[in-house]
Design an enzyme around this catalytic site. Sequence first.
Site, PDB file in Angstrom:
ATOM      1  N   ASP A 154      41.859  36.793  40.055  1.00  0.00           N
ATOM      2  CA  ASP A 154      41.351  38.051  40.609  1.00  0.00           C
ATOM      3  C   ASP A 154      41.351  38.027  42.133  1.00  0.00           C
ATOM      4  OD1 ASP A 154      40.938  39.493  38.350  1.00  0.00           O
ATOM      5  OD2 ASP A 154      38.781  39.184  38.237  1.00  0.00           O
ATOM      6  N   LYS A 185      42.034  43.432  41.485  1.00  0.00           N
ATOM      7  CA  LYS A 185      41.792  44.841  41.751  1.00  0.00           C
ATOM      8  C   LYS A 185      41.382  44.996  43.215  1.00  0.00           C
ATOM      9  CE  LYS A 185      38.628  48.588  40.395  1.00  0.00           C
ATOM     10  NZ  LYS A 185      37.453  48.922  39.570  1.00  0.00           N
TER      11      LYS A 185
END
Length: 712
Positions: A255, A277
């Site tokens: 991530d 993200k």
Amino acid sequence: MPTSTSISFRIGARASRLSLAQSGNALRKLRQLLPNFHFELVPYSSPGDEDRLTDLRISDPDFFTRYLDHDVLSGKIDGALHSAKDMPDPLPDGIDWCWLPWPEDRRDVLVYRPGLTADDLPGAPVIGVSSDRRAQYCRERWPNALHRPIRGNIEHRLQQLDNGDFDIVPMAGCALVRLDLTHRISEWVPLDELDAPPAQGYLGLTFRHGDPRLTRLRNLLIKAVTLISAGPGDPGLCTIAGRDALHQADVCLYDALAPRELLADLPPHAEAIDVGKRRHKYTVGRQELENLLVNYCRQGKRVVRLKGGDAGIFARLSQETEALAHFNLPFRVLPGVSSLHAATTPTGLMLTRKGTSRGFCVVTPEQLGDQQAAVGMNDRRNLPLALFMAVSRIRDVVAELLAEGRPAGEPATMVYAASTPDEVILTATLATIADIVEAHDTNSPGLLLVGDIADAHHLFDRSHFPLEGKHVLLTCGSSIMARARLAVHDLGGIPIPMPFIRLVPEKSLIPVLRDLHDFDWLVLTSPSAVDCLWQLLTQARVDPRQLPRIIVCGSGTADALMRYGIHADACPASDYSAQGMLALAAECIPSGARVLRLRSDKATPAVADALTARGARVADHILYRNEVIRHEHLPPLDAIFFASASAVDAFVDCFTPGAAEALTLVAIGKPTADRLLHHGLTATVVSEEGTAPAAIHALAAWYTTRAISLGI
């Protein structure tokens, strides 16, 4: 356990000689792993076999798999074996799959027309190509070459080459190896010159999604996904367990909020993929991320998913575990330090402070889809509760909550000793939890959860994992403990490390080690021996380059040597036992050779005596002594892995044989199984290969066999 001779699988495969050879070999390996089951190989044709004209570069994705997978879906066959590179992506709806864990070398090879070498090739050779990848390589290497498409099975392609239709044909090396045609290989092409697809060399097994038998069998052949909570940003706040998992990874999906420094913990071969993200946009979409997660797992890769903070707090962990659970794929979740803790405990803004705060509320103003959510008093009142130190006051706590209006049927769970070997989880309702806790234990610490999150159906279902979430006690020492724990994790169990033997290197051996030049061969028969030897060499300041040639009894000992940068000179190919090593010694240790045999104080001089009888001049010395480690109690267990006969003796000395009678017992080999029998215990599983991972895998195979036989 019921007999399972009636359990059979009909497995389809293309009828080509290569397909039948590689499929037959794969089924032989499955029979060795699951000897109680019958695997029938069913030959099939395919569109690619019927159409010998279409260039493979423009053929349909399911050119070689269509008929097989159609009959898998219809139930005519239970599964199908394919060359993994022939499997389309995506596969038809309703098809599940995995790669088998026995790949061949994935490099391509060049096969020249008989009588030709690289120096004899014509200036404009005719090359038979079947892929754009190979064609590009050939264009760069032979710019003047004439390219022609080539079709047909391996034998047909070789026949075209022999007939003079081509001068060069690139092929997958694994195909020639599986057909015993390695003598036809003119040249292996390095991967840095011609990279091959990851699937090349692998076989794929397809079956109906949800088939309980083949799902269990598949899960025996792959490794559990590890979902790691990396901490809030400082790489030092990632747990030791998380970093250990990174050290073993083949693929890491990380991530944006996970510390990039942690990627340095990945081994050199591992693939790191950014799936983070940023500003509400994912690097890859959620569906693509979940596909990566499940597909890499089904390929047999050791996958780690690296998430920031603690993944169970506002990190959508459940979506990813649900994606894995949809295919009954094994996984484990490692908790971590959340930003909540990082922003409070080390700054002085502690969430609880005597006289100031005895608890806290955690909530987000966002709902699914980034919608705004209310955070008013009534909303907060309905949030789930986590109550520390509520065990001894459980009845009073429940009465207060019910009086405030919490529903009596609301889920309630008590978690004792979370993440330790003694972990116990009791699920109930708010109305019944007090009775259950008081019946179990009111003295040990526990965490009470109240609310929808405490519903038992949220607990991870490990019933389809090979080890079924069983607690496996590991009695081995530090030299093999890490590999034993990893094997249990990979197969969906819960390892309980509890060594019963401490190894103490024999310092009186140091003078012998300082004269290593007096010996031609060194005999080592366990990873523990390697570690103890290294400790003594370090203490004696002996240069390891003085070591004589080394013979070992198995791959576990050879691997232990490799951790110190030392290659074993001789290791049995398959029979990892003293007998297998002695048979190899008869071939490589000549009569009159000077041999140093190093062993534990529990081992007999039998190996030294056998070598002496064959003419070697053997010095037999004690390398280390076994000291018993005593334990006060056993945690909840399902199985015990005994790594040595001495571990059996130590366990019985601590707890008596009766403590193991109702458990599944795993012995690393026949001597350990015999020692169990000496104490009136019978090994449920005896590993033929004397390594910890092999023993744990044999245990998983036993559970898989039982589950399939019982139709669980």
